[in-house]
Design an enzyme around this catalytic site. Sequence first.
Site, mmCIF file in Angstrom:
data_model
loop_
_atom_site.group_PDB
_atom_site.id
_atom_site.type_symbol
_atom_site.label_atom_id
_atom_site.label_comp_id
_atom_site.label_asym_id
_atom_site.label_seq_id
_atom_site.Cartn_x
_atom_site.Cartn_y
_atom_site.Cartn_z
ATOM 1 N N ASN A 1 -5.050 5.880 -7.063
ATOM 2 C CA ASN A 1 -5.745 7.174 -6.935
ATOM 3 C C ASN A 1 -4.858 8.326 -7.407
ATOM 4 O O ASN A 1 -4.619 9.289 -6.692
ATOM 5 C CB ASN A 1 -6.222 7.411 -5.497
ATOM 6 C CG ASN A 1 -5.098 7.447 -4.490
ATOM 7 O OD1 ASN A 1 -4.038 6.868 -4.719
ATOM 8 N ND2 ASN A 1 -5.307 8.125 -3.390
ATOM 9 N N ASP B 1 -8.927 2.585 -3.517
ATOM 10 C CA ASP B 1 -8.359 3.149 -2.281
ATOM 11 C C ASP B 1 -8.396 4.672 -2.222
ATOM 12 O O ASP B 1 -8.111 5.359 -3.204
ATOM 13 C CB ASP B 1 -6.912 2.704 -2.097
ATOM 14 C CG ASP B 1 -6.340 3.258 -0.803
ATOM 15 O OD1 ASP B 1 -6.935 3.003 0.240
ATOM 16 O OD2 ASP B 1 -5.327 3.977 -0.854
ATOM 17 N N HIS C 1 0.820 -1.212 0.000
ATOM 18 C CA HIS C 1 0.000 0.000 0.000
ATOM 19 C C HIS C 1 0.857 1.267 0.000
ATOM 20 O O HIS C 1 1.252 1.775 1.047
ATOM 21 C CB HIS C 1 -0.899 -0.015 1.246
ATOM 22 C CG HIS C 1 -2.080 0.888 1.134
ATOM 23 N ND1 HIS C 1 -3.344 0.520 1.508
ATOM 24 C CD2 HIS C 1 -2.193 2.158 0.681
ATOM 25 C CE1 HIS C 1 -4.179 1.524 1.307
ATOM 26 N NE2 HIS C 1 -3.502 2.535 0.804
ATOM 27 N N HIS D 1 1.349 5.198 -2.027
ATOM 28 C CA HIS D 1 0.875 6.223 -2.972
ATOM 29 C C HIS D 1 2.088 6.898 -3.589
ATOM 30 O O HIS D 1 2.826 7.599 -2.903
ATOM 31 C CB HIS D 1 -0.006 7.248 -2.248
ATOM 32 C CG HIS D 1 -1.250 6.644 -1.682
ATOM 33 N ND1 HIS D 1 -2.401 6.488 -2.418
ATOM 34 C CD2 HIS D 1 -1.516 6.109 -0.460
ATOM 35 C CE1 HIS D 1 -3.338 5.902 -1.671
ATOM 36 N NE2 HIS D 1 -2.816 5.661 -0.480
ATOM 37 N N LEU D 2 2.285 6.662 -4.872
ATOM 38 C CA LEU D 2 3.454 7.236 -5.556
ATOM 39 C C LEU D 2 3.130 8.554 -6.247
ATOM 40 O O LEU D 2 4.023 9.256 -6.706
ATOM 41 C CB LEU D 2 4.018 6.228 -6.566
ATOM 42 C CG LEU D 2 4.683 4.989 -5.941
ATOM 43 C CD1 LEU D 2 5.133 4.015 -7.021
ATOM 44 C CD2 LEU D 2 5.859 5.385 -5.056
ATOM 45 N N ASP E 1 0.727 2.441 3.748
ATOM 46 C CA ASP E 1 -0.159 3.519 3.307
ATOM 47 C C ASP E 1 0.634 4.824 3.164
ATOM 48 O O ASP E 1 0.137 5.912 3.490
ATOM 49 C CB ASP E 1 -1.350 3.702 4.247
ATOM 50 C CG ASP E 1 -2.474 4.509 3.609
ATOM 51 O OD1 ASP E 1 -2.347 4.887 2.428
ATOM 52 O OD2 ASP E 1 -3.482 4.764 4.305
ATOM 53 N N HIS F 1 -5.644 -1.335 5.355
ATOM 54 C CA HIS F 1 -5.449 -0.585 6.612
ATOM 55 C C HIS F 1 -6.544 -0.784 7.665
ATOM 56 O O HIS F 1 -7.286 0.141 7.987
ATOM 57 C CB HIS F 1 -5.233 0.914 6.359
ATOM 58 C CG HIS F 1 -6.067 1.523 5.259
ATOM 59 N ND1 HIS F 1 -7.424 1.378 5.197
ATOM 60 C CD2 HIS F 1 -5.714 2.266 4.188
ATOM 61 C CE1 HIS F 1 -7.868 2.023 4.130
ATOM 62 N NE2 HIS F 1 -6.859 2.568 3.503
#
Lengths: 420, 308
Positions: free
Chosen positions: A91, A149, A57, A59-60, A302, A229
């Site tokens: 996302n 997500d 999990h 976020h890039l 996350d 999560h």
Amino acid sequence: MTAEILLKGGSVLTPHGVLETDVLVGDKVLAVGEGLVADHVIDASGCWIGPGLVDLHVHLREPGQEWKEDVGSGSAAAAAGGFTAILAMPNTEPAIDSGHLARFVADRGVTTGLVQVVPVGALTLGREGAQLSHLDDLWAAGVRVFSDDGDSVADAGLLRSAMEYLAHRGGVVAQHAEDPGLARGGHMHEGAVSSRLGMRALPAVAEEVVVARDLALVKLTGCRYHVQHVSTRGTVELVRAAKAEGLAVTAEVAPHHLTFTDERVLSMDPDYKMYPPLRTGADVDALRSALEDGTIDAVATDHAPHAAAEGEVPFEEAPRGVIGLETAVAAVMMAVELDQSTFFDRLSIAPARIAGLTEQGLPVEVGSPANLVVIDPGMEWTAGPFVSRSQNSPWKGQQMRGRAIATIHAGRLTHEVVAV
Amino acid sequence: MRHLLTTESLTRAEIEELLDLADEFTDVLGREIPKVPALRGLTVGTLFFEPSTRTRLSFERAAKALSADVMSFSPSTSSLSKGESLKDTVLTLQAMGCDLMVVRHKATGAPWRVAEWTDCPVVNGGDGAHQHPTQALLDSLTVRRHFGKLDGLHIAIVGDIRHSRVARSDLFAMSTLGARVTMVAPPTLLPLDIDDWPCDVSFELDDVLGGMDVVYLLRIQAERGGATVFPSLPEYVQRFGMTRARFDRLSPEAVVMHPGPMNRGVEIAPEVADHPRSLVLDQVRAGVAVRMAVLFRLGQAVRTEVPS
């Protein structure tokens, strides 16, 4: 031809248990044993050696929000944290809802070459929750895990369709469980602290009702289901019961939910703002036990980068999420006491299995992939400044214990802590 | 006291010092020239990120009565609409020479963040549903003037307590001053998990009405979601409105209060609002004196820092 690296004097996680030995690494693991030589030697005495960590999990932010992070900076942060594979959440702007976008993210990962970047596909088109995304197209691009997500898939009928469509192929539906009607735009956990602050809040049941509903759909469709999560004791109980029933359910927990409670929000510091929010001490205890006993399969960070200026606002107006790749090892070690085998199971073996990654999460033996990490469980260090493009971490400036001192991805040394 | 952000942490001595000071400034406001040079040369910034008329005017009136200059900031005319961060806004005002900041914001905790970023003393002019300390001080002053003290008084706070910064601020100030406070509201307008709050709780106004010295009525905070959690306004008025009939059942010495703006006919009947035992306008008058006291108290610190 990669240069050979010798990891000398560590505890090595092998298929036959943990052994005190040396490991010679090239394109693959070349040798395990004593008396090996190489030009580059890493002193691993007192350290844990095992398969590189896998984060389900992350976020890039690429494409679309590169001022926060991109595949390059996020990969570097991952390597610094001991990771050799990360799952990139869809996302982005645009959302990863079709094959060419997933290929773009994966290709950027290959070009960067620091970790395996595995795109997660959106479940619904544009993550709008209205119709299915291009699931076949994403599948053809190699996507095996699907999630909206950041938002829950609120429409039970739509989620059922996704599950029915993916079930026979073994695809994984991963859910950010948050009922919008119960969440009501809340900013923190609903309880004594939110009441005192007068802040709109998300009750624990906002998560639990979605998981309970989804588990009924899992029973109906037989689809693999992953709870992202997990933050509440109630969700832990639901997952435990579903596993006892034999459902194909897995779950992850974030290091911050293993560490902090909602009391932290009293500081008004946006580095404690995340979704799901920080919960109570009883929830933290339940999450820790669940990670220890395997009810929760994996730790996932996350990792959610946001630029500094975005946090220079009141708590309620700050964006959601905190970074976590570089602090995960220490945070987990400081929150729960896991032995070496269990630690690698929760941070590498189990997440690799959930995501279907064949080159990751394998015990170390001759011929196993050259995706490895060396962790010094006793190393004391101060968190930050971070390799990530963003610095929004609740651990910033804190004393940490436990750190990845070397990471090897595809035979290449992607991170090394050089002794001062 | 460097900032005034919350009543939760105020001691009885600190509150009483401010109220005593406010009594003195009340005398000043009654003079032919209602002005003292106490803060001459200082600039008070009113940063109201949430619309407000009475509180802003009250602070500005107080600042001017202390001979301070006033800088006014409102979001509609500012670069907030251009995407400027709160921090940059605050640093900009400070750079222009603002010495004291009064901050109102719809987000909980905004004044605390401002206090982190600036060297100025900060007064919380109301943050979200969290705190509004000068309202609590002016309410306490109003009650103290009317009854001579708060010790032993029984005060009911009635209405949308969940979404009310006034309720939270008043509770902690008034209980610290010795009053007994009962929160009265339907369950969905009461905050959750308030067992550790220094108050009693009742779901029925009629059950507690007879024993009250003060009934403090709150507006339904529709803008914070308060209107969606009970069946209808007529039903609310039926159970929780200060109707004429309920007013007549109060003890003959009891008074009613309201922080304004009032919704006549909802939480308070028009004839109750205008009754001699309604202290609504006394509250407004007390507001200017209390804010003079607060600005004076915090402004003194700025004075001693700046060489003359």
